[in-house]
Design an enzyme around this catalytic site. Structure first.
Site, PDB file in Angstrom:
ATOM      1  N   HIS A 308      -1.441   5.626  -2.572  1.00 23.23           N
ATOM      2  CA  HIS A 308      -2.785   5.937  -3.510  1.00 23.23           C
ATOM      3  C   HIS A 308      -2.076   6.314  -4.601  1.00 23.23           C
ATOM      4  O   HIS A 308      -1.140   7.203  -4.538  1.00 23.23           O
ATOM      5  CB  HIS A 308      -3.585   6.837  -2.823  1.00 23.23           C
ATOM      6  CG  HIS A 308      -5.061   7.062  -3.480  1.00 23.23           C
ATOM      7  ND1 HIS A 308      -5.129   7.552  -4.427  1.00 23.23           N
ATOM      8  CD2 HIS A 308      -6.148   6.481  -3.337  1.00 23.23           C
ATOM      9  CE1 HIS A 308      -6.456   7.710  -5.075  1.00 23.23           C
ATOM     10  NE2 HIS A 308      -7.087   6.915  -4.288  1.00 23.23           N
ATOM     11  N   ASP A 366      -9.811   2.662   2.536  1.00 26.04           N
ATOM     12  CA  ASP A 366     -10.150   1.584   2.902  1.00 26.04           C
ATOM     13  C   ASP A 366      -9.545   0.919   4.150  1.00 26.04           C
ATOM     14  O   ASP A 366      -9.706  -0.133   4.546  1.00 26.04           O
ATOM     15  CB  ASP A 366      -9.499   0.438   1.639  1.00 26.04           C
ATOM     16  CG  ASP A 366     -10.470   0.665   0.560  1.00 26.04           C
ATOM     17  OD1 ASP A 366     -11.765   1.009   0.704  1.00 26.04           O
ATOM     18  OD2 ASP A 366      -9.971   0.803  -0.544  1.00 26.04           O
TER      19      ASP A 366
END
Ligand code: CMC
Length: 443
Positions: A308, A366
């Protein structure tokens, strides 16, 4: 925002610029570079905006090193555990959790705006049967601006609120109809007796030919998934919404721009990509070879659902998503889901691997959401659409905050130009090789 009383100093060719440090409520101070061009004659360079605070905001805070996510000061875990998605939407839009009365009113208002203008049905017929539902929602949300002229007065607060409600209320209907269209099934209209999450499931899965009872387990899981995706600070799609909105464009067009930005596999498309990746790996035995491929930079393969831009620790949403995943599969009686087993093993191997440890790459939201959605019967092509349904609340809250900011200006970044220097125009027939090219083309 307050001045921290400190400043940073940059000296260049004998000239000095004082950069005042601004303090937020949480997070590092921010050096204010707004006068740097005037004082030093240089721009700053930050492709990808990794080091740049593009705006001031009171909505969401992330501490990437600690794995913290707050909405209006409330940690995400408590919100996901105890609140409903409409409460979160209210919180993002108005800054406070609603009282019981405010919540009832907000839910009622949302519920009464879920229908689409009947002419909007016609848009769906213009799409190919096999169109990706993201293409359908991107086009249809943009087209809403043609139907709600009264919502386009962005200088009017009541009008802004109405647009926000319309978008949050209608996006599940558009999303579910996009799915129904690709399935060749009749559109299912919203029902006012259902909650936001139940209504979405009903519009997705009900058929006029038979009764449909929404499972409370699936409705709760859907609500939680919506909460976990509702807002996430100044990510690519939110920044796109803000940039589009900074020009004065109407909110429906701005949200359509956000949907387009969300579509990419580096952003909202990642949960779809995780399932494709798990299917490609196929079996636990193939994990080591896959990990080697990921580590080989020439392969171009990434471990989807990992890493991320901001989190250099566990994404707090991923932890909740992982727990929800086990809960949902357990309650659905899926005890031996091969995809989940594969995902758990992949995560175990990756988080112990030096490559991922060194780069602080952890599972993101996700990694598990795709598995839950699949277990709930949501088709892969709808994963990013669902993300867009949830994120509409965050996008429109961020848009509203930006428009309401005193002195709001158009977003207009600069660049480091590395193209050709000034050169003289050469007419077509005098350009080198022009004659030869023409004669070749004619031959
Ligand atoms: N697999 C393998 N290597 C990775 C990955 C990954 N998923 N993510 C980052 N790296 C490596 C990258 O190759 C680089 O290595 P090196 O320093 O040797 O060149 C290093 O880690 C830093 O990566 P980066 O590309 O500079 O990081 P970024 O902040 O630009 O990218 C990201 C963030 C999310 C785009 C990236 O981690 C990624 O592509 N992840 C996979 C896609 C994904 O799961 N996206 C969903 C994000 S969460 C949902 C959302 O909020 O939208």
């Amino acid at each position: 925002m307050s001045a921290a009383g400190k400043s940073a100093t940059i000296t260049l060719d004998g000239k000095t610029a004082e950069l005042p440090l601004l303090s937020g409520t949480l997070g590092p101070d921010v050096a204010d570079i707004r006068k740097i061009v005037g004082q030093l004659g240089v721009f700053t360079f930050d492709p990808g905006y990794g080091e740049t605070a593009s705006c001031e905001s009171k909505i969401t805070f992330i501490d990437g090193d600690e794995g913290v996510l707050l909405h209006r000061g409330y940690p995400i875990a408590g919100l996901a555990e105890g609140a409903t998605f409409p409460e979160i939407a209210y919180l993002l839009l108005y800054g406070e959790l609603p009282t019981r009365r405010q919540n009832d009113e907000f839910v009622k208002t949302l519920t009464t705006h879920t229908l689409l203008h009947e002419q909007i049905r016609n848009f769906f017929n213009g799409f190919r049967r096999d169109a990706h539902p993201m293409a359908i929602i991107c086009g249809t949300v943009g087209a809403l601006s043609a139907f709600y002229h009264d919502g386009i007065d962005i200088s009017n607060a009541a009008s802004r609120d109405l647009s926000a409600v319309r978008l949050i209320a209608k996006i599940p209907t558009i999303a579910a109809w996009a799915y129904k269209y690709t399935q060749g099934e009749p559109f299912v209209y919203p029902r006012n007796d259902l909650t936001y999450a139940e209504n979405f499931l009903s519009m997705m899965f009900a058929r006029p030919s038979e009764p449909y009872v929404v499972s409370p387990i699936l409705a709760r899981a859907m609500d939680r998934i919506l909460i976990l995706h509702a807002d996430h600070e100044q990510n690519a799609s939110t920044s796109t919404v803000r940039l589009a909105g900074s020009t004065g464009a109407n909110p429906f067009a701005c949200i359509a721009a956000g949907i387009a930005a969300l579509w990419g596999p580096a952003h909202g498309g990642a949960n779809e990509a995780v399932l494709t990746m798990l299917a490609d790996i196929g079996h636990k035995d193939n994990i080591p070879a896959f990990i080697e491929k990921v580590k080989d930079k020439t392969s171009g393969v990434r471990l989807m659902g990992f890493g991320h831009r901001v989190y250099k620790n566990f994404d707090p949403r991923a932890k909740i998503m992982q727990a929800t995943c086990h809960e949902v599969l357990g309650e659905l009686g899926i005890t031996d889901d091969p995809l989940l087993e594969l995902a758990v093993e992949l995560e175990r191997i990756a988080i112990e691997d030096e490559y991922f440890v060194q780069r602080k790459l952890y599972p993101n939201v996700d990694f598990y959401s795709g598995i839950i959605l699949k277990a709930m019967g949501i088709p892969t092509s709808m994963f990013t659409v669902l993300f867009a349904v949830a994120r509409t609340a965050g996008w429109i809250a961020q848009w509203k905050e930006m428009i309401e900011e005193p002195g709001q200006r158009i977003g207009r970044p600069r660049q480091l130009y590395t193209g050709a220097p000034v050169r003289e125009f050469v007419p077509l027939d005098q350009r080198e090789g022009a004659k030869m090219k023409v004669s070749e083309d004619m031959s």
